[in-house]
Design a protein around this motif. Structure first.
Motif, PDB file in Angstrom:
ATOM      1  N   UNK A   1      23.682  56.736  41.681  1.00 22.15           N
ATOM      2  CA  UNK A   1      24.186  57.758  42.599  1.00 22.15           C
ATOM      3  C   UNK A   1      23.191  58.905  42.524  1.00 22.15           C
ATOM      4  N   UNK A   2      22.324  58.999  43.531  1.00 19.83           N
ATOM      5  CA  UNK A   2      21.220  59.953  43.493  1.00 19.83           C
ATOM      6  C   UNK A   2      21.703  61.367  43.801  1.00 19.83           C
TER       7      UNK A   2
ATOM      8  N   UNK B   1      31.244  56.812  48.718  1.00 20.66           N
ATOM      9  CA  UNK B   1      29.905  56.225  48.791  1.00 20.66           C
ATOM     10  C   UNK B   1      29.989  54.724  48.528  1.00 20.66           C
ATOM     11  N   UNK B   2      28.993  54.021  49.048  1.00 20.62           N
ATOM     12  CA  UNK B   2      28.922  52.563  48.891  1.00 20.62           C
ATOM     13  C   UNK B   2      27.713  52.201  48.040  1.00 20.62           C
ATOM     14  N   UNK B   3      27.638  50.932  47.668  1.00 22.61           N
ATOM     15  CA  UNK B   3      26.510  50.465  46.861  1.00 22.61           C
ATOM     16  C   UNK B   3      25.223  50.513  47.679  1.00 22.61           C
ATOM     17  N   UNK B   4      24.116  50.807  47.023  1.00 23.42           N
ATOM     18  CA  UNK B   4      22.811  50.833  47.675  1.00 23.42           C
ATOM     19  C   UNK B   4      22.311  49.401  47.851  1.00 23.42           C
TER      20      UNK B   4
ATOM     21  N   UNK C   1      32.159  49.265  47.846  1.00 20.41           N
ATOM     22  CA  UNK C   1      32.280  50.284  48.881  1.00 20.41           C
ATOM     23  C   UNK C   1      33.511  51.129  48.598  1.00 20.41           C
ATOM     24  N   UNK C   2      33.450  52.378  49.022  1.00 21.65           N
ATOM     25  CA  UNK C   2      34.601  53.248  48.887  1.00 21.65           C
ATOM     26  C   UNK C   2      34.792  53.863  47.517  1.00 21.65           C
ATOM     27  N   UNK C   3      33.788  53.800  46.646  1.00 24.11           N
ATOM     28  CA  UNK C   3      33.894  54.539  45.392  1.00 24.11           C
ATOM     29  C   UNK C   3      33.822  56.026  45.704  1.00 24.11           C
ATOM     30  N   UNK C   4      34.359  56.870  44.812  1.00 21.04           N
ATOM     31  CA  UNK C   4      34.453  58.295  45.104  1.00 21.04           C
ATOM     32  C   UNK C   4      33.747  59.132  44.050  1.00 21.04           C
ATOM     33  N   UNK C   5      33.134  60.212  44.531  1.00 21.09           N
ATOM     34  CA  UNK C   5      32.551  61.227  43.658  1.00 21.09           C
ATOM     35  C   UNK C   5      33.197  62.562  43.998  1.00 21.09           C
TER      36      UNK C   5
ATOM     37  N   UNK D   1      34.521  59.417  40.096  1.00 18.71           N
ATOM     38  CA  UNK D   1      35.911  59.072  39.799  1.00 18.71           C
ATOM     39  C   UNK D   1      35.951  57.674  39.203  1.00 18.71           C
ATOM     40  N   UNK D   2      36.470  57.530  37.992  1.00 27.08           N
ATOM     41  CA  UNK D   2      36.474  56.202  37.352  1.00 27.08           C
ATOM     42  C   UNK D   2      37.445  55.251  38.049  1.00 27.08           C
ATOM     43  N   UNK D   3      37.132  53.976  37.969  1.00 26.22           N
ATOM     44  CA  UNK D   3      38.040  52.938  38.449  1.00 26.22           C
ATOM     45  C   UNK D   3      37.856  51.707  37.573  1.00 26.22           C
ATOM     46  N   UNK D   4      38.615  50.661  37.844  1.00 23.96           N
ATOM     47  CA  UNK D   4      38.603  49.479  36.983  1.00 23.96           C
ATOM     48  C   UNK D   4      37.283  48.716  37.037  1.00 23.96           C
ATOM     49  N   UNK D   5      36.468  48.938  38.069  1.00 22.87           N
ATOM     50  CA  UNK D   5      35.191  48.242  38.179  1.00 22.87           C
ATOM     51  C   UNK D   5      34.037  48.982  37.498  1.00 22.87           C
TER      52      UNK D   5
END
Length: 436
Positions: free
Chosen positions: A260-261, A241-244, A299-303, A274-278
């Motif tokens: 994240x709705x 998913x990407x930022x709204x 963009x490209x964050x994961x759930x 999924x955690x990341x450095x940001x």
């Protein structure tokens, strides 16, 4: 004792009594057929109707009491199985590969091969724990690659263990309670590598065909237990998913809160970020998840989507489903609502029988030893460490299990799953299990 609880824990009930059968037995004692028919009509229309009415009232009352104790609102229960690669059904929306890379053997070979050894495929060992240990300790086997004699080594498929460890870190980052994941299948996968050199001769046996390099593996006495080209599946999928277009700045003027709705997501399913450095913080608030970050757009964050609807069996999905789901019962609901662990033999057996292992093993007893021994055998929660109270200093609680299907290759895995889960719940002892 264990059998009694298994048969009587599904609900609160009285001693079962078949009133109609009892009437039939008593009516047979009347020799005169006219009198028998007359008495039967009176009993069924009069006393029989009254009994049926009272039984229906009792069932409704029992249902009301049962429903007052709501089951656990768990959205993170896991399911696993294995299938042949050729039988994998991408249209099945309840089961997905544990490692997506498994669907592309060439890409997998590129990622796993290294200097001195070439990846030739992954095998599944369909044998009991004793044979599996002996197979793993052997380690090296003869074979053929490209028509020439070759030497192969087998190693546990670490990518699956890495996935479970990643899953644990995701649970921790999302502040979700961890439950033991049944890794009975994953623990039996091995990667096969072609090592430098060869054995000098080609064995006469047929061997096991590996998917890459026109290779065959000769395992001797273990050949009958080796299954090539198998895929492990579970009820989880990754969602990118990407930022709204709209985000809420924090009052400190430094961080942003992204949403994240869950409103348009599947009802009852679990979602974990999924955690990341940001990502600095993850919060669950009703029908949405709040992600705190210093960046405005991404963009490209994961759930991780954990599917909770009934798992679908596609054609040729024949292997058992291994789950960490608990059997629902009145005593289970009551114990959860009261929040008071009894720590009795009855409570101990109840916890075990709630786990989905009853088709394979049954708990028959336990022994408590005050002697402290070495570390227990690796369980299914190897990544959960307790540095404050080391395992070596605890007394030992030994559970005894009876095999319902003697010799089945999953019996040992079922026992290890139970022990791993009980170890999470009973921290006073070092839990071990034996099959008797």
């Amino acid at each position: 004792m264990a059998k009694w609880f298994e048969n009587n824990m599904s609900a609160v009930r009285e001693y079962p009594f078949d009133f109609e059968r009892y009437m039939e037995q008593r009516l047979r004692e009347i020799d005169n057929l006219d009198e028998r028919r007359f008495m039967k009509e009176i009993l069924l229309q009069g006393l029989g109707s009254a009994v049926q009415f009272m039984e229906e009232k009792y069932r409704k009352l029992e249902r009301r009491v049962y429903d007052e104790y709501e089951p656990r609102a768990n959205q993170y229960e896991t399911v696993m199985t294995i299938v042949k690669r050729e039988h994998y059904d991408p249209a099945n929306k309840t089961l997905y590969p544990v490692a997506d890379m498994d669907l592309d053997p060439e890409k997998l070979a590129e990622a796993l091969s290294e200097e001195g050894r070439i990846f030739r495929g992954t095998i599944f060992f369909e044998g009991d724990d004793g044979r599996q240990r002996a197979f793993e300790e052997t380690g090296r086997f003869a074979g053929v690659s490209g028509g020439e004699a070759a030497l192969f080594c087998v190693k546990p498929a670490s990518r699956y263990r890495d996935r479970i460890e990643l899953l644990y870190r995701i649970f921790q980052a999302n502040h979700a309670p961890w439950q033991t994941v049944h890794t009975g299948y994953l623990d039996k996968f091995y990667d096969v590598f072609q090592a430098a050199g060869n054995t000098g001769n080609i064995p006469s046996e047929e061997g096991v065909r590996l998917p890459l390099g026109e290779a065959r593996l000769y395992c001797g006495e273990y050949t009958a237990f080796v299954r090539p080209d198998m895929l492990p599946l579970w009820n989880m999928e990754w969602i990118a998913f990407d930022s709204a277009n709209f985000m809420v700045p924090r009052t400190d003027g430094i961080c942003y809160e992204h949403e994240f709705s869950l409103d348009d997501r599947e009802e009852g399913d679990g979602y974990l970020i999924r955690p990341n450095e940001d990502i600095l913080e993850i919060r669950h608030e009703g029908k949405k998840m709040i992600l705190k970050s210093k960046i405005e757009l991404f963009e490209g964050w994961e759930a991780l989507h954990i599917i909770q609807c009934p798992t679908v069996r596609s054609p040729d999905y024949d292997a058992p489903f291994l789950t960490n789901r608990r059997r629902d019962s009145f005593l289970c609901r009551y114990a959860e609502k009261s929040g008071t662990p009894l720590m009795t033999k009855t409570d101990l057996f109840r916890r075990i029988m709630e786990l989905d292992v009853r088709e394979f093993i049954e708990v028959t007893g336990y022994e408590l030893s005050r002697e402290t021994g070495g570390p227990a055998a690796p369980g299914m929660n190897w990544f959960v460490q307790d540095g404050l109270f080391p395992m070596e200093g605890r007394a030992t609680l030994v559970f005894k299990f009876k095999e319902k299907m003697p010799g089945h290759y999953l019996n040992g895995s079922m026992a290890r799953f139970v022990i791993s889960q009980m170890q999470m719940e009973i921290s006073e002892y070092r839990c071990v299990g034996v099959l008797v």
